[in-house]
Structures are given as C-alpha cells and as structure tokens.
Design a protein around this motif. Structure first.
Motif, PDB file in Angstrom:
ATOM      1  N   SER A   1      34.884  53.634  35.474  1.00 19.71           N
ATOM      2  CA  SER A   1      35.320  53.597  37.038  1.00 19.71           C
ATOM      3  C   SER A   1      34.268  52.848  38.112  1.00 19.71           C
ATOM      4  N   LEU A   2      33.031  53.132  37.963  1.00 21.40           N
ATOM      5  CA  LEU A   2      31.833  52.512  38.594  1.00 21.40           C
ATOM      6  C   LEU A   2      31.877  51.102  38.473  1.00 21.40           C
ATOM      7  N   VAL A   3      32.058  50.674  37.010  1.00 25.54           N
ATOM      8  CA  VAL A   3      31.996  49.100  36.678  1.00 25.54           C
ATOM      9  C   VAL A   3      33.239  48.526  37.448  1.00 25.54           C
ATOM     10  N   LYS A   4      34.392  49.012  37.450  1.00 24.84           N
ATOM     11  CA  LYS A   4      35.686  48.601  38.100  1.00 24.84           C
ATOM     12  C   LYS A   4      35.383  48.261  39.635  1.00 24.84           C
ATOM     13  N   LEU A   5      34.947  49.000  40.160  1.00 22.57           N
ATOM     14  CA  LEU A   5      34.462  49.300  41.636  1.00 22.57           C
ATOM     15  C   LEU A   5      33.576  48.103  41.767  1.00 22.57           C
ATOM     16  N   ILE A   6      32.392  47.932  41.284  1.00 21.78           N
ATOM     17  CA  ILE A   6      31.399  46.965  41.451  1.00 21.78           C
ATOM     18  C   ILE A   6      32.043  45.684  41.024  1.00 21.78           C
ATOM     19  N   GLU A   7      32.737  45.451  39.977  1.00 20.83           N
ATOM     20  CA  GLU A   7      33.269  44.110  39.766  1.00 20.83           C
ATOM     21  C   GLU A   7      34.360  43.705  41.145  1.00 20.83           C
ATOM     22  N   GLN A   8      34.926  44.825  41.634  1.00 24.66           N
ATOM     23  CA  GLN A   8      35.847  44.459  42.629  1.00 24.66           C
ATOM     24  C   GLN A   8      35.210  43.834  44.058  1.00 24.66           C
ATOM     25  N   CYS A   9      33.819  44.317  44.091  1.00 26.86           N
ATOM     26  CA  CYS A   9      32.795  43.931  45.166  1.00 26.86           C
ATOM     27  C   CYS A   9      32.467  42.309  45.114  1.00 26.86           C
ATOM     28  N   GLY A  10      32.900  41.712  43.894  1.00 26.68           N
ATOM     29  CA  GLY A  10      32.233  40.279  43.630  1.00 26.68           C
ATOM     30  C   GLY A  10      30.818  40.242  43.979  1.00 26.68           C
ATOM     31  N   ASP A  11      30.410  39.205  44.646  1.00 22.67           N
ATOM     32  CA  ASP A  11      29.104  38.871  45.206  1.00 22.67           C
ATOM     33  C   ASP A  11      28.764  39.638  46.354  1.00 22.67           C
ATOM     34  N   ASP A  12      29.639  40.180  47.174  1.00 26.08           N
ATOM     35  CA  ASP A  12      29.385  40.976  48.458  1.00 26.08           C
ATOM     36  C   ASP A  12      28.766  42.191  48.068  1.00 26.08           C
ATOM     37  N   LEU A  13      27.648  42.377  47.592  1.00 21.23           N
ATOM     38  CA  LEU A  13      27.002  43.592  47.075  1.00 21.23           C
ATOM     39  C   LEU A  13      26.458  44.409  48.160  1.00 21.23           C
ATOM     40  N   THR A  14      26.868  44.703  49.196  1.00 23.00           N
ATOM     41  CA  THR A  14      26.388  45.497  50.283  1.00 23.00           C
ATOM     42  C   THR A  14      26.759  46.677  50.323  1.00 23.00           C
ATOM     43  N   ARG A  15      26.224  47.689  50.989  1.00 25.62           N
ATOM     44  CA  ARG A  15      26.571  48.924  50.925  1.00 25.62           C
ATOM     45  C   ARG A  15      27.959  49.226  51.548  1.00 25.62           C
ATOM     46  N   GLU A  16      28.020  48.378  52.590  1.00 24.68           N
ATOM     47  CA  GLU A  16      29.532  48.378  53.394  1.00 24.68           C
ATOM     48  C   GLU A  16      30.531  47.949  52.797  1.00 24.68           C
ATOM     49  N   ASN A  17      30.395  47.005  52.096  1.00 30.38           N
ATOM     50  CA  ASN A  17      31.658  46.364  51.276  1.00 30.38           C
ATOM     51  C   ASN A  17      31.970  47.492  49.914  1.00 30.38           C
ATOM     52  N   VAL A  18      30.818  47.954  49.386  1.00 27.40           N
ATOM     53  CA  VAL A  18      31.251  49.002  48.250  1.00 27.40           C
ATOM     54  C   VAL A  18      32.120  50.088  48.938  1.00 27.40           C
ATOM     55  N   MET A  19      31.925  50.518  50.302  1.00 27.16           N
ATOM     56  CA  MET A  19      32.714  51.697  50.705  1.00 27.16           C
ATOM     57  C   MET A  19      34.055  51.100  50.947  1.00 27.16           C
ATOM     58  N   GLU A  20      33.934  49.910  51.710  1.00 27.67           N
ATOM     59  CA  GLU A  20      35.335  49.434  51.875  1.00 27.67           C
ATOM     60  C   GLU A  20      36.217  49.218  50.676  1.00 27.67           C
ATOM     61  N   GLN A  21      35.710  48.828  49.446  1.00 26.01           N
ATOM     62  CA  GLN A  21      36.474  48.491  48.327  1.00 26.01           C
ATOM     63  C   GLN A  21      36.924  50.105  47.580  1.00 26.01           C
ATOM     64  N   THR A  22      36.164  51.112  48.033  1.00 26.16           N
ATOM     65  CA  THR A  22      36.602  52.436  47.500  1.00 26.16           C
ATOM     66  C   THR A  22      37.873  53.044  47.898  1.00 26.16           C
ATOM     67  N   LEU A  23      38.513  52.149  49.060  1.00 25.58           N
ATOM     68  CA  LEU A  23      39.735  52.531  49.513  1.00 25.58           C
ATOM     69  C   LEU A  23      40.771  51.435  49.244  1.00 25.58           C
ATOM     70  N   LYS A  24      40.310  50.653  48.383  1.00 24.18           N
ATOM     71  CA  LYS A  24      41.495  49.648  48.083  1.00 24.18           C
ATOM     72  C   LYS A  24      41.394  49.531  46.268  1.00 24.18           C
ATOM     73  N   LEU A  25      41.566  50.819  45.853  1.00 23.36           N
ATOM     74  CA  LEU A  25      41.640  51.005  44.192  1.00 23.36           C
ATOM     75  C   LEU A  25      42.954  50.995  43.846  1.00 23.36           C
ATOM     76  N   ASP A  26      43.295  50.389  42.681  1.00 20.56           N
ATOM     77  CA  ASP A  26      44.552  50.689  42.143  1.00 20.56           C
ATOM     78  C   ASP A  26      44.447  50.003  40.619  1.00 20.56           C
ATOM     79  N   VAL A  27      43.952  50.913  39.908  1.00 24.94           N
ATOM     80  CA  VAL A  27      43.205  50.572  38.414  1.00 24.94           C
ATOM     81  C   VAL A  27      43.452  51.402  37.489  1.00 24.94           C
TER      82      VAL A  27
END
Length: 406
Positions: free
Chosen positions: A332-358
C-alpha cells in the motif's frame, strides 16, 4: 539605476541564482534524495503485543524486495523501524527521534491503538505525515482535526456492529458478553455493540469485562463472564490476551460462540498458542485472502506472496496473518509513493492519500484501497470467517461494508 540596467540584472539573477525557488528545487521533503526515501516507524517488537512485530519485519522485507527491483523511480526505500514495546511513552520518545534526529520523510504504519493516539498530536503539530496508521479506531480518519494522519484498517466499531447484526439475525435471544482491552480499541467495540443493539442491549448484553495490558493473566475476567450465563462472547482483545482468553474459556468448560477481533485472527500468532482445537468454530472477519485457507492455493497472488516470503522472510510463517499484514501495508505504501511521482513533499503525500483507488494483491475480491475528498477510510469492507479448529479459517456470507459513516 536605469530601467534597462535593472531588468538586465534581474535576468542575470534568474540565469544563476533564482530569486524565487522553483517547484523542482522544492519537490523533496526531509528524508528524500535522488536515491533514497527514508521512512520511520514504531512497532511492538517487545511487550504484551510482540506478536505484531511480524508486521514490521515483513514490511522491511517487502521494501528490500522493491529495492532489489530498482526501487521507486530509482529511489531505494529505507525503513527505520524502532521498538516501542506497545508503550505510549516509549512510542513518543522513538517518534521524536525519528523526526528530529533521523529526519524521516514520513511515519509509515506505526502499529497499535495506544501508540498511535500518543504520537498523533506531536506529528500533526510538526506536519509530519502518519500514513496508514495500523489501528482500527475511526478517529484516525478525523481529517478536520488531524490532517496529517490517515488510518488503513476497517474500524473496530464497524466490525463490532457487523458481528451484532449477525447475532441479531441468527440468535435474536442470545445472551452476549464482551471481553475487551481497556483502552480506545476495546471501548470502540463496546460502543459498536451497544449502538447496534439499541434498546435490546438491556436484555441481551449481560456482562462486560475489561483487562489491562499490564495484567499477567485474564483468568478472573473469563470466569466472571462465564458466570453471567452468556452464550455469545465478543472478544475485543489483542494477541497475547486473545490466546489466553480462548484457552481459559475452553479449560473451564465455557463454550460460547466467540466473535474475535480481526486484529487477532492469526492462526500462528493466536490460535496455535491458544490450542487450535480450543478455538474451533470461532468467528472473525477479514478483508484479505487468508494464506491458511486452502481455497487460495492456486491463486496467483497467493503464490507470489509465498514466493516473497520464501525469498525475503525465509523461515517465517506464511500462514501468520501478521506477516501478511506487513506485506499488504508495504504494498500500500509503495502504491502511494508511486502515485506521488517526483513530487515527494509531505504535502503531496497527504494530498495523494485522498486520491486512492487501487487493488492491493492479497486483498479479497471486491476489496480495494479507496479514498476521496470526503472519504478518509482506505478499507471499509469485511467478510465473516470461521476457524476449523485445526489450521485455517473458512469464509462465509457476503462481503459487507464496514464504513464508520454508516
């Protein structure tokens, strides 16, 4: 200075030292480089919940597999997994070390309700993501008050309500007893049962007994529950005490229909220490393919899991669902980090946690990680399962929604 000269100076600055940092220069949060993503975690490798330590060991092994395959966009995952002994003060101490000294990018699936509650305020105050907290409290979906925390598990209260719905349908005259850990985990189960029973709680709920994590045994509580005449036991305990309570109930001749928290439905971690034959007929729930269930023997995802365990967790039990939990959380963590692309900021991580469908391999068919701007609970489905008294659980019934918002 003439206007033309001023513009020329600005152009020179832009070519060398930008006056305003670009997005590319700020795409990394603490703990992230071009070659590594450093994650932190606390886990009960010692203490009364040490059986859960398998989760952290398997997550570490899963990241080793990912690194061997090239990492995530060329970056290796490094997990610093520290022992908190299932002690909230120790968890806080270790988390502060991970954030302030080790400078980790995020806190990855810290395990345990007491520990997660203890570290939440500090991490939110410092805007450090806690991603997929391994606890079933509904409060870990409180995005309004704790925007830097998100859970992962189905909620305990919803599971308790599902058990109670089943009881009302199949045993409407039952006498129910509850055995629970005296903290938010256990109280969520009690609350779920009471909510679902409503007015019927006055006649159907005949006994409630709690235990403290510091207690060496729970013999007296189980004895009191037996004396109540209850014929159904909802067992909201963690691994050590789940094994004890199952064994004690059998040994004193009390054989209620038991409903056990999914958090403790491990063959290797709970049923074997209790004595498998003493748990025959016990009902629990699950959201994943139980590796002890023979129906999955030919399943591709199961075979991949077994191959992973053989290579990266040699000697560890593939049937131990705590190992499977580590596998699922790692994926699950790998999928989330992959979804962040190269924008590996803490803000983007939390943004992506609300865009999961996997879909995550080894989740049950029909179960996936799904969140949205209004849904903060990644897994909301459960299916009942019954233990055979030997080595496996068997699924029955339909997959049910376990949303805390129901």
């Amino acid at each position: 200075m003439k206007r033309r000269e001023f513009i020329s100076l600005l152009g020179g600055a832009a070519a060398g030292w930008p006056l305003v940092p670009t997005r590319a220069a700020n795409r990394y949060g603490p703990g992230v480089t071009d070659t590594e993503i450093k994650l932190g975690q606390t886990m009960p490798y010692s203490g009364p919940a040490s059986a859960f330590g398998a989760v952290g060991l398997t997550m570490t092994a899963y990241f080793s597999m990912i690194n061997e395959q090239g990492g995530i966009r060329g970056r290796n995952l490094r997990l610093l997994s520290l022992d908190d002994g299932y002690s909230p003060p120790k968890a806080v101490e270790q988390i502060r070390r991970l954030v302030e000294q080790d400078q980790v990018f995020l806190i990855a699936s810290p395990l345990g309700t007491p520990s997660n509650l203890a570290i939440r305020k500090y991490l939110n105050a410092n805007k450090v993501p806690t991603v997929f907290a391994a606890s079933g409290l509904a409060t870990f979906g409180d995005r309004v008050n704790y925007p830097w925390t998100i859970g992962w598990l189905p909620t305990f209260e919803a599971e308790a309500r599902i058990y109670t719905q089943y009881i009302l349908q199949h045993a409407p005259n039952a006498r129910i007893a509850i055995f629970y850990q005296n903290d938010d985990l256990g109280r969520d189960y009690v609350r779920g049962v009471q909510k679902e029973l409503g007015e019927k709680a006055k006649s159907m709920l005949v006994a409630v007994q709690s235990y403290e994590l510091s207690e060496p045994t729970v013999d007296s509580q189980i004895g009191i529950l037996k004396a109540s005449g209850a014929d159904i036991l909802i067992n909201a305990s963690t691994s050590k005490f789940a094994a004890q309570s199952i064994r004690v109930a059998h040994d004193i001749g009390w054989k209620p229909q038991q409903f056990l928290s999914y958090a403790s439905a491990s063959v290797a971690g709970v049923m074997v220490p209790a004595g498998p034959e003493k748990a025959e007929g016990l009902i629990s729930s699950t959201y994943f393919k139980d590796p002890s269930d023979p129906q999955w023997a030919g399943d591709t995802e199961y075979r991949d899991y077994v191959a992973f365990m053989s290579r990266f967790r040699s000697g560890a039990s593939t049937s131990d669902t705590f190992n499977l939990a580590g596998y699922l959380l790692g994926a699950s963590l790998v999928k989330l980090i992959e979804q962040c692309g190269d924008d590996l900021t803490r803000e983007n991580v939390m943004e992506q946690t609300l865009k999961l469908d996997v879909h995550i391999p080894m989740l049950l068919p029909g179960v996936k990680l799904h969140t949205s701007a209004t849904d903060f609970y990644p897994i909301e489905s459960l299916q009942l399962q019954r233990f055979d008294g030997k080595s496996s659980f068997t699924l029955f019934g339909e997959v049910m929604n376990a949303s805390p918002q129901n």
